[in-house]
Design a protein around this motif. Structure first.
Motif, mmCIF file in Angstrom:
data_model
loop_
_atom_site.group_PDB
_atom_site.id
_atom_site.type_symbol
_atom_site.label_atom_id
_atom_site.label_comp_id
_atom_site.label_asym_id
_atom_site.label_seq_id
_atom_site.Cartn_x
_atom_site.Cartn_y
_atom_site.Cartn_z
ATOM 1 N N HIS A 6 9.555 -49.780 14.537
ATOM 2 C CA HIS A 6 10.267 -48.564 14.977
ATOM 3 C C HIS A 6 11.329 -48.944 15.999
ATOM 4 C CE1 HIS A 6 10.034 -44.023 15.657
ATOM 5 N NE2 HIS A 6 10.941 -44.433 16.527
ATOM 6 N N HIS A 8 15.770 -48.226 17.161
ATOM 7 C CA HIS A 8 17.018 -47.478 16.964
ATOM 8 C C HIS A 8 18.216 -48.421 17.111
ATOM 9 C CE1 HIS A 8 14.824 -43.669 16.905
ATOM 10 N NE2 HIS A 8 14.034 -44.241 17.800
ATOM 11 N N GLU A 92 11.980 -40.417 11.927
ATOM 12 C CA GLU A 92 10.813 -39.891 12.551
ATOM 13 C C GLU A 92 10.840 -38.370 12.501
ATOM 14 O OE1 GLU A 92 10.755 -40.550 16.977
ATOM 15 O OE2 GLU A 92 12.580 -41.679 16.552
ATOM 16 N N HIS A 151 3.688 -42.623 15.475
ATOM 17 C CA HIS A 151 4.451 -43.551 16.306
ATOM 18 C C HIS A 151 4.312 -43.183 17.780
ATOM 19 C CE1 HIS A 151 8.323 -43.692 18.441
ATOM 20 N NE2 HIS A 151 8.482 -42.438 18.132
ATOM 21 N N ASP A 195 10.515 -49.060 19.769
ATOM 22 C CA ASP A 195 11.278 -47.833 20.039
ATOM 23 C C ASP A 195 12.549 -48.185 20.821
ATOM 24 O OD1 ASP A 195 11.805 -45.179 19.611
ATOM 25 O OD2 ASP A 195 10.400 -44.404 21.104
HETATM 26 ZN ZN LIG Z 1 12.048 -43.460 18.071
#
Ligand SMILES: [Zn+2]
Length: 247
Positions: A6, A8, A92, A151, A195
């Motif tokens: 996970h 970005h 997500e 998550h 994340d």
């Molecule tokens: Zn995220």
């Protein structure tokens, strides 16, 4: 081998292309060979798709984050066709009641639409759930075939138990766990995630997170569970490969 389930990294709000590519190199150098880029709205998901197409070992997901309902409350996904470039998951998506003024009905409606998209495309789901498990469980119960990962789990022991006992979902462990007293799932139900750029683990806390730091989270978890880092890497890599059907 480790995998960041996970991140970005594709999002130009957080990383320039140059920075993102440097992050991929640093990740690969340390053994983080695969990175899943998570979409947070329809446009961002397509940015993730294009970023994944250009970089080996990078995968993408299609999703609309529940907080997007504060900007736009009604969505139509009837035109969404994945054709050849299939995401590895829908996400997500989920429910987030943390900020005042959230639109509960719009969030539930959007979440159900995204779950239907997952069913229609036979894809797993990356769930984002914050302070909303009371609604999460009954909503997902209506989609019994759904697979996926909760998550960035940040709730109680009781809720964790319910996830482990009443669903087959995996649970995402990230940098938050390295500096808090959050309950952690058993290794066979754990996915490691950064994340990035958020939630940098110790010893990078407060800085910009990046996929290479999966190694720090793995090391922390290995110490906590009194296992070798190889064992943590092997099991969690196997878990994410299974749930997202990575090649
Ligand atoms: Zn995220």
């Amino acid at each position: 081998m480790l995998i960041d389930s996970h991140s970005h990294l594709h999002d130009p709000q957080f990383f320039s292309t140059k920075e993102a590519e440097a992050c991929i190199k640093r990740a690969q150098k340390i053994g983080v060979e695969k990175i899943v880029c998570i979409g947070t709205d329809p446009d961002d998901s397509l940015v993730a798709r294009d970023f994944a197409a250009k970089h080996d070992g990078v995968y993408w997901t299609y999703g609309v984050h529940p907080e997007e309902t504060s900007k736009q409350s009604v969505y139509d996904f009837s035109g969404v066709k994945f054709d050849k470039q299939l995401p590895v998951a829908i996400g997500e998506v989920g429910l987030d009641y943390h900020y005042k003024g959230y639109n509960r009905e719009a969030q539930i409606k959007l979440f159900e639409q995204m779950l239907q998209l997952a069913v229609d495309n036979n894809l797993p789901v990356s769930f984002h759930v914050r302070e909303a498990f009371n609604d999460f469980f009954p909503v997902v119960a209506n989609f019994p075939k759904i697979r996926g990962v909760v998550h960035s789990f940040t709730d109680s022991k009781k809720v964790l138990k319910k996830i482990l006992n009443e669903t087959e979902f995996y649970v995402g462990v990230n940098g938050l766990a390295t500096y808090s007293t959050l309950p952690t799932p058993p290794l066979e139900r754990t996915l490691l995630e950064t994340d990035a750029p958020f939630l940098a683990p110790i010893p990078h806390r407060g800085g910009t997170n990046e996929p290479a730091y999966i190694a720090d989270i793995a090391k922390w978890l290995a110490e906590k569970l009194d296992l070798s880092i190889e064992e943590v890497a092997k099991t969690t890599t196997n878990n994410v490969t299974t749930v997202f059907c990575l090649d």
